[in-house]
Design an enzyme around this catalytic site. Structure first.
Site, short mmCIF file in Angstrom:
data_model
loop_
_atom_site.label_atom_id
_atom_site.label_comp_id
_atom_site.label_asym_id
_atom_site.label_seq_id
_atom_site.Cartn_x
_atom_site.Cartn_y
_atom_site.Cartn_z
N GLU A 174 -21.94 3.53 2.45
CA GLU A 174 -21.52 4.79 3.04
C GLU A 174 -20.83 5.66 1.99
OE1 GLU A 174 -20.76 2.74 7.43
OE2 GLU A 174 -19.12 3.83 6.46
N CYS A 188 -16.87 11.25 -1.89
CA CYS A 188 -16.21 9.95 -2.00
C CYS A 188 -17.30 8.89 -2.09
CB CYS A 188 -15.30 9.72 -0.80
SG CYS A 188 -14.49 8.11 -0.76
N CYS A 202 -7.45 -2.32 5.63
CA CYS A 202 -8.71 -1.65 5.29
C CYS A 202 -9.88 -2.29 6.03
CB CYS A 202 -8.94 -1.73 3.78
SG CYS A 202 -10.47 -0.95 3.22
N GLY A 245 -15.39 -0.75 -1.55
CA GLY A 245 -15.27 -1.57 -2.75
C GLY A 245 -14.06 -1.27 -3.61
N SER A 299 -3.52 2.26 -5.78
CA SER A 299 -3.05 2.05 -4.41
C SER A 299 -1.78 1.22 -4.46
CB SER A 299 -4.13 1.33 -3.59
OG SER A 299 -5.28 2.14 -3.45
N LEU A 300 -0.65 1.85 -4.17
CA LEU A 300 0.65 1.20 -4.24
C LEU A 300 0.97 0.50 -2.91
CD1 LEU A 300 3.11 0.79 -6.09
CD2 LEU A 300 4.07 2.91 -5.13
N ASN A 301 1.21 1.28 -1.88
CA ASN A 301 1.25 0.84 -0.48
C ASN A 301 2.39 -0.10 -0.10
OD1 ASN A 301 -1.14 2.30 -0.09
ND2 ASN A 301 -2.39 0.55 -0.66
N CYS A 419 -10.15 7.50 5.22
CA CYS A 419 -9.68 6.49 4.27
C CYS A 419 -9.49 5.14 4.97
CB CYS A 419 -8.36 6.96 3.66
SG CYS A 419 -7.64 5.82 2.48
#
Length: 447
Positions: A174, A188, A202, A245, A299-301, A419
């Protein structure tokens, strides 16, 4: 030998005990096969060859050590009895291939422009107007132009489009095109089918990893997006490797694809407008900063190892301190370069004022911008989004400390295009990890 574990079909998606897995021992070499040219059978029955790897990878591996994310040595093999997939070649490789068939380098440049520039974006030999007749005939006989086939375009109410592509082996990826009122339109792109990182928030992570995408399959997403949607949404100006991915897990193909995208004679995206995202694979991150001029997003998160170990298992291999110190050291050598930190806000998990204050301390000495992202719910999700008022309060703490911070709104969530929503998990899914005791109540409040 490495031991692989797969969940029993009868088990629910929340998998905790070792007894819930089938066990299978496989030689380690088979977990990391050598890169090689891969010959596919196209829908028209034609074989074509690409210089990128798409070797299958296990769904997930569990043993006493962390998974090995190192990349094997690349090997280039040319199968002269197969059609060459042109979008798997860098310009230098294309020029060599053209010269090996007795044609001038100038013909290679003209072909490159037909593939990526001049608003042609050729998908067949019939679209190669202006090329030498004999050269064109050779290309029709010896080359393949398409790595993907269009399956479906799903329009969102906010103008976002989700594009589904069929791959030659029957898998589906996608891609999302996101228009913006300010004249910027972003594509994207995906870099893998599924993902091995198993980030708990995710949807793609639920799939596990099916395989890497080749450079051709990555580049073709941007080519298709321009070809299909430029008339509707205007020129696509930005690329983000934030689809399906972990891009740096497929670093060879991602760097090659990014370099093709920024080539001035082709797609001609600005390197500053091509952003590659990572969950924090430290060795590959260092290589990316050395070998590629494109932008980097991390990506910290989470603001503690305890929380990040839970929601982003890669942190168990590359701790938060190591990740941030690596960025500090590497960015000293890069002038006018800022890393983008992405922070998905999960209600009751990582959205406290204390978390905001810790971010200020964590990013000291790192030239950066911070994107605060609203969590986008999906089927089976154990999290819930932070409310808008709290996101603003969180942002204000960061801004008051002098950080550049943006709130990123959800786009395309009515088509599962936002996202963290891409992909379609199958019956066998990556495991949900045990929720730490202090967050049990927050999880009970999730929808």
């Amino acid at each position: 030998m490495r031991r692989l574990f797969f969940p029993k079909p009868s088990m629910a998606s929340s998998i905790l005990a070792p007894s819930h897995f089938y066990s299978l021992s496989i030689p380690s070499a088979r977990l990391c096969p050598p890169l090689h040219l891969i010959t596919f059978l196209s829908s028209a029955g034609r074989r074509f060859t690409t210089a990128s790897s798409a070797s299958p990878t296990p769904l997930f591996a569990l043993d006493d050590s962390s998974p090995d994310f190192s990349m094997p040595e690349k090997k280039e093999i040319l199968h002269t009895d197969s059609k060459m997939l042109l979008k798997g070649l860098s310009y230098t490789e294309l020029e060599k291939w053209v010269k090996a068939r007795g044609y001038r380098p100038g013909q290679a440049l003209m072909l490159w422009k037909r593939l990526y520039g001049d608003n042609v974006w050729a998908h067949s030999g019939d679209e190669l107007e202006g090329l030498n007749k004999d050269f064109k005939k050779m290309l029709i006989e010896k080359a393949e132009f398409r790595a993907l086939s269009l399956r479906e375009i799903l329009p969102s109410s906010d103008g976002t489009r989700k594009i589904l592509f069929n791959l030659e082996d029957g898998l589906i990826i996608e891609t999302v095109v996101i228009p913006c009122d300010r004249g910027r339109t972003t594509v994207c792109v995906s870099s893998q089918v599924g993902c091995a990182m198993n980030c708990q928030f995710c949807y793609t992570g639920r799939m596990g990893l099916k395989r890497h995408l080749t450079a051709a399959e990555i580049v073709e997403q941007a080519v298709f997006a321009r070809r299909l949607l430029t008339c509707d949404v205007g020129l696509i100006t930005n690329v983000v490797f934030m689809g399906m991915g972990e891009p740096l897990h497929n670093i060879d193909n991602v760097i090659k694809a990014a370099n093709i995208m920024v080539d001035e004679q082709g797609l001609h995206f600005s390197p500053r407008k091509v952003t590659v995202s990572t969950s924090g694979l430290v060795p590959q991150l260092k290589r990316f900063l050395h070998d590629c001029n494109c932008a980097l997003a991390v990506s910290l998160n989470a603001t503690t190892d305890e929380v990040r170990n839970w929601i982003m298992p890669i942190n168990r291999k590359y701790k938060l301190g190591l990740l941030l110190q690596t960025l500090r050291e590497e960015l000293r050598c890069k002038h006018n370069y800022k890393v983008l930190f992405e922070y998905v806000m999960l209600a009751g998990v990582n959205d406290s004022i204390e978390d905001a204050k810790r971010i200020v301390d964590l990013v000291q000495g790192i030239p950066c911008k911070i994107n605060l992202i609203s969590f986008n719910p999906h089927c089976g999700s154990q999290f819930r989004p932070t409310c808008k008022e709290k996101m603003i309060e969180f942002r204000n703490v960061l801004a008051a400390a002098g950080l550049t911070v943006l709130l990123r709104l959800s786009r395309g969530d009515d088509q599962m295009a936002a996202c963290g929503q891409l992909g379609k998990p199958g019956t066998i899914q990556a495991p949900l990890l045990r929720v730490p005791d202090q967050f049990q109540m927050a999880m009970k409040l999730a929808p």
